[in-house]
Each structure stands twice: as structure tokens, then as C-alpha cells.
Enzyme design. Structure first.
Site, PDB file in Angstrom:
ATOM      1  N   PHE A 344       0.839  -1.207   0.000  1.00  0.00           N
ATOM      2  CA  PHE A 344       0.000   0.000   0.000  1.00  0.00           C
ATOM      3  C   PHE A 344       0.868   1.249   0.000  1.00  0.00           C
ATOM      4  CE2 PHE A 344      -2.463  -3.249   2.199  1.00  0.00           C
ATOM      5  CZ  PHE A 344      -3.748  -3.083   1.699  1.00  0.00           C
ATOM      6  N   ASP A 345       0.442   2.231  -0.772  1.00  0.00           N
ATOM      7  CA  ASP A 345       0.971   3.578  -0.588  1.00  0.00           C
ATOM      8  C   ASP A 345       0.337   4.088   0.713  1.00  0.00           C
ATOM      9  OD1 ASP A 345       1.980   6.171  -1.062  1.00  0.00           O
ATOM     10  OD2 ASP A 345       0.091   6.760  -2.001  1.00  0.00           O
ATOM     11  N   LYS A 346       0.992   5.024   1.402  1.00  0.00           N
ATOM     12  CA  LYS A 346       0.420   5.502   2.663  1.00  0.00           C
ATOM     13  C   LYS A 346      -0.561   6.649   2.453  1.00  0.00           C
ATOM     14  CE  LYS A 346       2.435   8.498   5.514  1.00  0.00           C
ATOM     15  NZ  LYS A 346       1.476   9.528   5.966  1.00  0.00           N
ATOM     16  N   VAL A 546      -1.457  -1.032  -4.157  1.00  0.00           N
ATOM     17  CA  VAL A 546      -2.620  -0.147  -4.051  1.00  0.00           C
ATOM     18  C   VAL A 546      -2.140   1.276  -3.822  1.00  0.00           C
ATOM     19  CG1 VAL A 546      -4.808   0.280  -2.860  1.00  0.00           C
ATOM     20  CG2 VAL A 546      -3.924  -2.047  -3.015  1.00  0.00           C
TER      21      VAL A 546
END
Length: 655
Positions: A344-346, A546
Site C-alpha cells: 500500500f501507498d500511505k 494499491v
């Protein structure tokens, strides 16, 4: 359903769109009449024969044209095998069996077409979302014009409970908008107006609360919207275009079955040809050998196999689109179903994407309200994003407004701000700012700061009248739904959930602990994220990434499946991602992974059913243990079972 079949169907619409189905039913009617007349009456033989001939005509009409067209291009396919079997049955005098074969095959074809169209229509219904006209405000007057005449920069007036005619930004009025047709969100979304200065804003740079999309439905209040995209470029148009292209992207299983069919069909033709001469080796007549060969031809045709994967893929893609998720083709659908690791991107994916005021801690018994008033006065004069976030949250949480008591605000680059409040100096910033301003930072203050920094907060000290009077902290807070979404992902078998962020490792670790991530990789530049994905691919073989499809495009391109969030209105996200969540809701992720797994499961079931029937029937028919009628029923029955099994995906819900 292949494109060739669709073209034939379009050019032969005697009874409208359901012509093929009506032809199949007429074939069945004439077959039944012929059979009843032959078995139950004393009518002359030519009457049932004529009925069987009509059954042949209606049952074989569409598939004969399709088979002939493919034959002229040098291709043998399943339609050719069926026509050959029916002609062979007629040649040996088995007219009822041949008619039954064509009836069931044409019915299967028609139902297959219906299944595919049903799946497509559930997506193409998006095309009917856009209203045909729009009310435009020009020279102070309202006029209704066709949607095609809209221009970028036009201001459209959207009346209560009507469809919005273009993608754009709300510049007057506030209302709740039903975005379900585009994003799949069940609840209406509040939209508010944005102050408009005259220069057209870019859609992807505007806060989502000001943006509206074509085909969404306004609530109870009037809105004025400035048009930023023409109908041909709107989110809904792009969505329809992309859905129409997904069929071209065949899934791995589909490509495998097509390769199998390419070799299998000629082998079947060769085996059937050789079986015609079985009478030369075994003690039977030529007619018996021919009957056996034709029965094998029916049994060996891989009709169910041909439809097993595309029907499931299209049903899965259609179901996803109903829920506001665009899956680009069978490959993305199948790959997503086999994922056990997600990166995941944050910012904006697992977190809200904007800093929030998290702590207000006054020192020296300083009154909290007096403290936040001082901070608000100073920060409301600064243009820094953190200052704006702090001012906004203080106004909201404490219900106070600035009194213009601060002055001479000066940004101290990389350290904070300096200002005057009631004629005394105020400093808001980091320890370095305090040191160069000759303000003592005590051990107590350092300790308080340390606890917050370890938990990922950005901390600012506040000094007034040459002493530190308190501190404030901000943090990009996790989405409310992030923890529950990750918990569901874990429940459905996602083993590794990794956050890749450019933020400090402490910030990432703090968020990771709050929401239940398995790994956090901080301090990453965009090129470091690419390396991280490479490492994860070596370890886990497959990985989904994501993000928002913009900042992390290189890392997303390298992943097995890229998933873009909040893709409505974002051209880049729609084009670069394999899977696009049209809404900004991360909680759609377990649904789409579950749907992909269900699709994979149904594809496997369909292949097992279709190949199982062929493997069972072929030896039985070669040995002459069954007649052509039973072979037809089993063979075409498996095709119908496969189609109906695939259609179950249109009703898929997460547990």
C-alpha cells in the site's frame, strides 16, 4: 461470445434482438411436432420429415453462417463440428437425433449470447446515465441545450433530484449527490461549492467534495457547476470505453483453452474421419461405423470448454462494475484472485491524506483556550499547509474564530514561524527555531516531544514571552475504515500487508501499529518503491500494489496487479491501473479480491465440468455404448450448466 457471432446476430434480426433465441425455440417446436407425429399418429412419413427439416433450418441457421465464415478463413471450430455432426446424422437417417443436436446447440448458443449480453448490459447501462440535455447559464439567462453543445467553462444549473450533465466543480450551492452509478457508493456524498476566481481549475487538483460527475444524481438543493470535461471525456464515457476493451485482454486460462482448441478440433476431425472406416477392422456395417463416428463428433466437441472462461470473466467484470470497480480484463481478474501479498501507498490510501491536529498540550499551567487562541491567531496568517490544517482544526474543535491580534508573521524556512501577538514575540516550530531564538528547551519538553515523535506525530513547540508555553502536534491520521479493511483482508487469506511510504520510518511504524500492517518500509523515494516491489516479488512471487495511480505509477506498473483508488475523475489512474476503485473507499478491496477468487473458482469448476463430460463421453461413444441422442443431451447440458454457473457471479456478495 465472439465478435463474429455478434455481427452475424446483428445482421439477422428478423424478430429483433432475440431472433437467435426464437429460432432455437422454433427448432425445438418443429422437432417436438415431428417426433409426436412420427410416434403417435399414422400420418405419412413426409410430414415428420418436413418438421425435422424445419427444425434443422431454424437450429442450424446462425451456426451455419458462422461456421462457413470461419471456414473461408481456413478455421475449423466447434460450430463446424456441430454442423458436420448434424449433416452426418441426416445422412444415416437419424433425423430426430440431428434435429435434437441442432436444437440444443442453438439453444445453448442463444443462452450463451444472452448471458454475455446480460453481463455487458449491466456495464453498458452506464452509457444511459448521461442526461440528453443540460441547463446552461449564459449572459444571466438560463437555456436548455443538447449535451453535445456543452463547452468547457460553461456553467450548468443542476435542479434538485436531476442528473448532473457533466464532470465539473460546484461553484454555487451545496447538496448531497448520489454517486452510486459511478463509484458504487451506497450513501449520497455531500458536495459544497468552491470559491471561483476566474481561472479554470484542474479537476485532479480540486478537493473531491467540490467535484461532481456526469450521470450522478443531485439531491434536494440546486447546484451551479462549471464544466471541466466534455461528455466524450467524462469519467462515465471513459469507463464505458474501457469496459468495451476488456474482452480483448484474455485471461491466462482463456488463452490456454484457445490454444487447446486450436489443436484439439483438427485432432477430433481426424479421429472422426478414421472412425468412419472402423467397419474395415471390426465386424459392423459402414452405416454403424458412420453412426459411431458422428456420435463421437458430438461427444468430443468442446462447446462447454469454449464458453467456460469468457462467461465467468465477463460476469465477474460486470459484477465489479456494478459495485464501482473497473477490472481491466480477464488477466487482472485472475491475477488478483491469486494474490496473498499487498503493498500500500500511505498518503491518501491508508491515511486521510491530510494532516490533522492530534495534540494540544499547554505547559506552565497555561490556560488551554488562551493557548489555542494564540496558536490560531498566528497560524491563520500563514499559507503553509500545516498551518492551514492547524487553524482549520482549532476553529472546528474549539468553535473559535481569529480576532486579528497577531501581526508580522514571518516564515522561518525549515523551522517554523515567527510573529507578534499582543506586542510580544511568538515562535511556533521545531527545537532548532527555539535554539536560534535563545529560548530554553527543558528536559521535560524534550521528553514530551520524544513520546509523540516516536508515535509518528509532527511536533511544534510554541514559545511566547521568551518561554515555551506548550506544544501542538499534527499527523496524517489513518482512514477510519483502514483497520477493519486490513482485518478482513487477513481473514480472506492475505498474509503480507506492506506499507511503502516516503515518510519517516517512525511515522510509518506508528500508523502500521494502529491499523495492523505486517510490514512498514519508510523513507522511500519513488525509485526506492520500485526496488521494494522488486524485492517483494522475489519473496512472494505475486504482489498487488494499491495507490492513487499517479505518484506511484512506476511501482504500480511493476506489480502483478495495480489497484488505483478514487479513480473517478483521474485519467492517469484509469489508464495505468489494472483495477480501478472508482470511489475513494479502501473497503472495496476485500470485495474485489473475493470476487476475483470466486471467478477463479467458477472458471476451474466450468473447465472441470466441460472436460469431464468430454472425457466421459468420448470413450463411451467410441465403444458404441450410447446413442447420439444421449450424447447430445449430456454434451449440450454441460454447456448450459457452465453458462448458468458463470451467471452466479452477477449476484456475488462478500460474506
Amino acid at each position: 461470445m465472439n465478435n463474429n457471432h455478434e455481427k452475424i446476430h446483428q445482421h439477422n434480426q428478423i424478430f429483433g434482438k432475440k431472433t437467435e433465441l426464437y429460432f432455437a425455440i422454433l427448432s425445438g417446436v418443429f422437432l417436438s411436432i415431428g417426433f409426436l407425429v412420427e410416434k403417435a399418429t399414422e400420418f405419412p412419413n413426409w410430414i415428420p420429415s418436413l418438421c425435422y427439416l424445419f427444425a434443422y433450418f431454424f437450429g442450424g441457421y446462425f451456426i451455419s453462417i458462422e461456421a462457413f465464415q470461419k471456414l473461408t478463413k481456413g478455421g475449423f471450430d466447434i460450430d463446424f463440428l456441430m454442423i458436420a455432426a448434424a449433416v452426418g446424422a441426416a445422412y444415416i437417417g437419424s433425423w430426430p437425433e440431428g434435429a435434437l443436436l441442432l436444437f440444443l446447440f442453438s439453444l445453448g448458443h442463444a443462452l450463451e449470447s444472452h448471458a454475455m449480453n446480460k453481463a455487458k448490459k449491466s456495464i453498458e447501462a452506464l452509457g444511459h446515465l448521461s442526461p440528453k440535455s443540460a441547463v446552461v447559464k449564459r449572459n444571466g439567462k438560463l437555456e436548455e441545450i443538447a449535451i453535445e453543445e456543452l463547452k468547457i467553462g460553461d456553467v450548468i444549473v443542476v435542479k434538485p433530484n436531476t442528473k448532473i450533465a457533466a464532470d465539473g466543480v460546484v461553484i454555487s450551492g451545496s447538496s448531497s449527490v448520489n454517486q452510486a452509478p459511478i463509484t458504487g457508493e451506497s450513501m449520497p456524498v455531500d458536495k459544497t461549492f468552491m470559491a471561483f476566481s476566474g481561472n479554470l481549475p484542474k479537476l485532479n487538483e480540486v478537493d473531491k467534495k467540490h467535484i461532481v460527475f456526469t450521470g450522478t444524481i443531485n439531491g434536494d438543493h440546486m447546484l451551479e457547476v462549471i464544466v471541466l470535461k466534455l461528455s466524450m471525456d467524462s469519467s462515465v464515457s471513459r469507463l464505458i470505453k474501457m469496459v468495451s476493451e476488456v474482452e480483448a485482454q484474455k485471461s491466462p486460462t482463456q488463452r490456454l483453452t484457445l490454444k487447446f482448441e486450436k489443436w484439439y478440433v483438427p485432432i477430433v476431425i481426424l479421429v472422426v474421419f478414421l472412425l468412419c472406416f472402423a467397419y474395415l477392422i471390426i465386424d459392423e456395417s459402414f452405416e454403424e461405423s458412420l453412426y459411431r463416428a458422428i456420435t463421437v463428433l458430438v461427444a468430443a466437441s468442446p462447446c462447454a470448454l469454449a464458453i467456460s472462461t469468457p462467461s465467468a470473466v465477463l460476469s465477474g467484470i460486470a459484477r465489479a462494475a456494478q459495485k464501482g470497480v473497473l477490472i481491466k480484463g480477464g488477466k487482472a481478474l485472475e491475477d488478483l484472485g491469486s494474490i496473498t501479498s499487498i503493498a500500500f501507498d500511505k498518503t491518501g490510501t491508508l491515511t486521510e491524506g491530510k494532516p490533522k491536529l492530534t495534540n494540544v498540550i499547554p505547559f506552565l499551567n497555561y490556560d488551554e483556550i488562551a493557548f489555542v487562541k494564540l496558536v490560531l491567531e498566528v497560524e491563520s496568517l500563514s499559507n503553509h499547509p500545516l498551518a492551514k490544517a492547524i487553524a482549520h482544526d482549532i476553529k472546528t474543535q474549539y468553535q473559535i474564530v481569529p480576532q486579528n491580534k497577531a501581526s508580522d508573521v514571518k516564515a522561518m524556512h525549515g523551522m517554523g514561524v515567527k510573529a507578534f501577538y499582543n506586542a510580544d514575540e511568538v515562535f511556533i516550530g521545531n527545537v532548532k527555531l527555539m535554539h536560534i531564538s535563545n529560548i530554553e528547551v527543558t528536559e521535560h519538553v524534550i521528553s514530551k516531544m520524544g513520546n509523540l515523535l516516536d508515535n509518528g506525530h509532527t511536533v511544534m513547540l510554541v514559545a511566547y514571552q521568551h518561554q515555551i508555553i506548550g506544544l501542538i502536534s499534527v499527523m496524517d491520521t489513518p482512514r477510519k475504515s483502514a483497520a477493519s479493511t486490513l482485518r478482513k483482508l487477513k481473514e480472506i487469506g492475505i498474509k503480507h500487508m506492506i506499507m511503502l511510504t516516503g515518510d519517516h520510518q517512525n511515522v510509518g511504524d506508528a500508523i502500521g501499529r494502529q491499523i495492523g500492517l505486517t510490514e512498514v518500509k519508510g523513507n522511500l523515494l519513488p525509485e526506492d518503491k520500485v526496488e521494494a516491489i522488486k524485492t517483494l516479488l522475489q519473496r512472494d512471487k505475486k504482489i498487488a500494489m494499491v495507490g492513487d495511480g499517479v505518484n506511484d505509477a512506476p511501482a504500480m506498473a511493476l506489480s502483478t496487479v495495480s489497484v488505483a483508488m478514487g479513480a473517478a475523475g483521474s485519467d492517469v489512474a484509469l489508464e495505468t491501473a489494472d483495477v480501478a476503485l472508482m470511489s475513494d473507499k479502501i473497503e472495496r478491496l476485500p470485495f474485489v479480491i473475493g470476487l476475483s477468487r470466486a471467478s477463479k473458482r467458477i472458471i476451474k469448476q466450468n473447465i472441470f465440468i466441460s472436460l469431464g463430460v468430454v472425457v466421459l463421453l468420448v470413450p463411451v461413444t467410441i465403444l458404441g455404448l450410447t446413442n447420439i441422442g444421449l450424447a447430445v443431451i449430456f454434451h449440450e447440458g454441460s454447456t448450459l450448466v457452465v453458462v448458468l454457473n458463470a451467471l452466479r457471479l452477477l449476484r456475488y456478495e462478500t460474506n
